[in-house]
Design a protein around this motif. Structure first.
Motif, short mmCIF file in Angstrom:
data_model
loop_
_atom_site.label_atom_id
_atom_site.label_comp_id
_atom_site.label_asym_id
_atom_site.label_seq_id
_atom_site.Cartn_x
_atom_site.Cartn_y
_atom_site.Cartn_z
N CYS A 72 49.95 -21.98 -29.07
CA CYS A 72 51.10 -22.14 -29.97
C CYS A 72 52.17 -21.11 -29.65
O CYS A 72 51.86 -20.02 -29.17
CB CYS A 72 50.66 -21.94 -31.43
N ASN A 73 53.42 -21.42 -29.96
CA ASN A 73 54.45 -20.37 -29.86
C ASN A 73 55.14 -20.13 -31.19
O ASN A 73 56.08 -19.37 -31.29
CB ASN A 73 55.46 -20.67 -28.75
N LEU A 74 54.63 -20.81 -32.25
CA LEU A 74 55.16 -20.57 -33.59
C LEU A 74 53.99 -20.40 -34.55
O LEU A 74 52.97 -21.08 -34.42
CB LEU A 74 56.06 -21.73 -34.03
N LEU A 75 54.14 -19.49 -35.49
CA LEU A 75 53.14 -19.31 -36.54
C LEU A 75 53.86 -19.45 -37.87
O LEU A 75 54.73 -18.64 -38.20
CB LEU A 75 52.49 -17.93 -36.43
N ALA A 76 53.54 -20.52 -38.61
CA ALA A 76 54.11 -20.72 -39.95
C ALA A 76 53.11 -20.11 -40.92
O ALA A 76 52.04 -20.65 -41.16
CB ALA A 76 54.32 -22.20 -40.23
N GLU A 135 51.58 -5.35 -40.20
CA GLU A 135 50.64 -5.26 -39.06
C GLU A 135 50.46 -6.62 -38.39
O GLU A 135 50.55 -6.75 -37.18
CB GLU A 135 49.27 -4.74 -39.52
N ARG A 136 50.19 -7.64 -39.24
CA ARG A 136 49.95 -8.98 -38.69
C ARG A 136 51.22 -9.51 -38.00
O ARG A 136 51.16 -10.15 -36.96
CB ARG A 136 49.50 -9.94 -39.79
N LEU A 137 52.37 -9.22 -38.62
CA LEU A 137 53.65 -9.67 -38.06
C LEU A 137 53.87 -9.08 -36.66
O LEU A 137 54.18 -9.81 -35.71
CB LEU A 137 54.80 -9.27 -39.00
N ILE A 138 53.70 -7.78 -36.54
CA ILE A 138 53.92 -7.11 -35.25
C ILE A 138 52.95 -7.65 -34.20
O ILE A 138 53.34 -7.95 -33.07
CB ILE A 138 53.77 -5.57 -35.41
N LYS A 139 51.70 -7.80 -34.60
CA LYS A 139 50.67 -8.31 -33.68
C LYS A 139 51.03 -9.72 -33.21
O LYS A 139 50.91 -10.05 -32.03
CB LYS A 139 49.31 -8.29 -34.40
N ALA A 140 51.48 -10.56 -34.15
CA ALA A 140 51.84 -11.94 -33.81
C ALA A 140 53.03 -11.97 -32.84
O ALA A 140 53.04 -12.71 -31.86
CB ALA A 140 52.18 -12.71 -35.08
N GLN A 141 54.03 -11.14 -33.14
CA GLN A 141 55.22 -11.11 -32.28
C GLN A 141 54.90 -10.56 -30.89
O GLN A 141 55.43 -11.04 -29.89
CB GLN A 141 56.34 -10.33 -32.96
N ARG A 142 53.97 -9.61 -30.84
CA ARG A 142 53.53 -9.09 -29.53
C ARG A 142 52.84 -10.18 -28.73
O ARG A 142 52.85 -10.17 -27.51
CB ARG A 142 52.57 -7.91 -29.72
N GLN A 143 52.21 -11.09 -29.45
CA GLN A 143 51.50 -12.22 -28.82
C GLN A 143 52.50 -13.31 -28.40
O GLN A 143 52.11 -14.34 -27.87
CB GLN A 143 50.50 -12.78 -29.83
#
Length: 240
Positions: free
Chosen positions: A178-182, A191-199
């Motif tokens: 995926c390239n989007l997380l809703a 923390e989760r936001l930064i990790k997701a964006q790093r991914q």
């Protein structure tokens, strides 16, 4: 810069998932939207949230038991904000024809493997017809749907809809490329936001209707907000 998606058009201002709602969203200058899709009895893509017709049209039965032609005559104003004129259940095709959005999150509800396949292929055909392949993301919380999309329509971007944290959403998003997380806003920790964006994920949080929360999430650095009130969101984020 946090962008705004109108939730089911402008769900707080006009009957959800109707042409009036998407036009209301565009009227605020908000050119991104989120909507929900179900197949009709004749496998047309219909824009409606619930599998059943009851909540928005007051009718009995399921979307899948009715033809697209019949569904297009049902008034979907029930339970939403007051609206003067009837608002039929739209076909996705009608919205693609009449609404100039720069990006669409098309949420496909959970489905059997066969229906998931039929749905993603129908989306691809319709998007190709309108030249929108690069302007849509197929989103779902269903592994069947994301699996079908990865396998059958790999050229369309995919997004995971995560409402609960019992499974690691980042891992699931990675599994389906995926390239989007809703993300439900309650799950959006810094923390989760930064990790997701790093991914490499675009993080879109929902459903965000309070100005203070809009500001807080924008300050966190979320990529986009999904809101029932695109006009309010636009005014709130512009004033920062």
């Amino acid at each position: 810069m946090t962008t705004i998606y109108g939730h089911r058009g402008a769900k707080g201002e006009a009957p959800e998932n109707t042409l009036a709602s998407f036009q209301q969203c565009l009227g605020h200058g908000v050119r991104r939207c989120e909507l929900d899709l179900h197949l009709s009895a004749d496998n047309q893509l219909m824009v409606i949230h619930d599998p059943s017709l009851k909540r928005t049209t007051g009718r009995r039965g399921k979307v899948v038991e009715h033809s697209a032609a019949d569904l297009a005559t049902y008034d979907a104003r029930k339970g939403g904000p007051g609206w003067v004129s009837p608002c039929p259940v739209p076909r996705l095709e009608e919205l693609f024809e009449k609404c100039d959005f720069e990006h669409w999150q098309l949420e496909v509800k959970s489905a059997s493997r066969t229906r998931a396949a039929t749905t993603v292929l129908a989306i691809r055909e319709m998007a190709q017809q309108f030249g929108l392949l690069d302007k849509i993301t197929i989103t779902s919380s269903s592994r069947e749907v994301l699996g079908a999309a990865l396998e059958l329509t790999p050229d369309i971007s995919r997004g995971l809809v995560a409402e609960y944290a019992w499974l690691d959403p980042l891992k699931v998003a990675q599994n389906y490329d995926c390239n989007l997380l809703a993300l439900n806003w309650t799950l959006c920790t810094p923390e989760r936001l930064i990790k997701a964006q790093r991914q490499g994920l675009h993080v879109s949080v929902w459903t965000v209707n309070e100005p203070a929360l809009m500001r807080r999430l924008a300050d966190f650095g979320v990529d986009s907000l999904i809101t029932d009130f695109p006009g309010l969101a636009s005014a709130t984020l512009e004033n920062r």
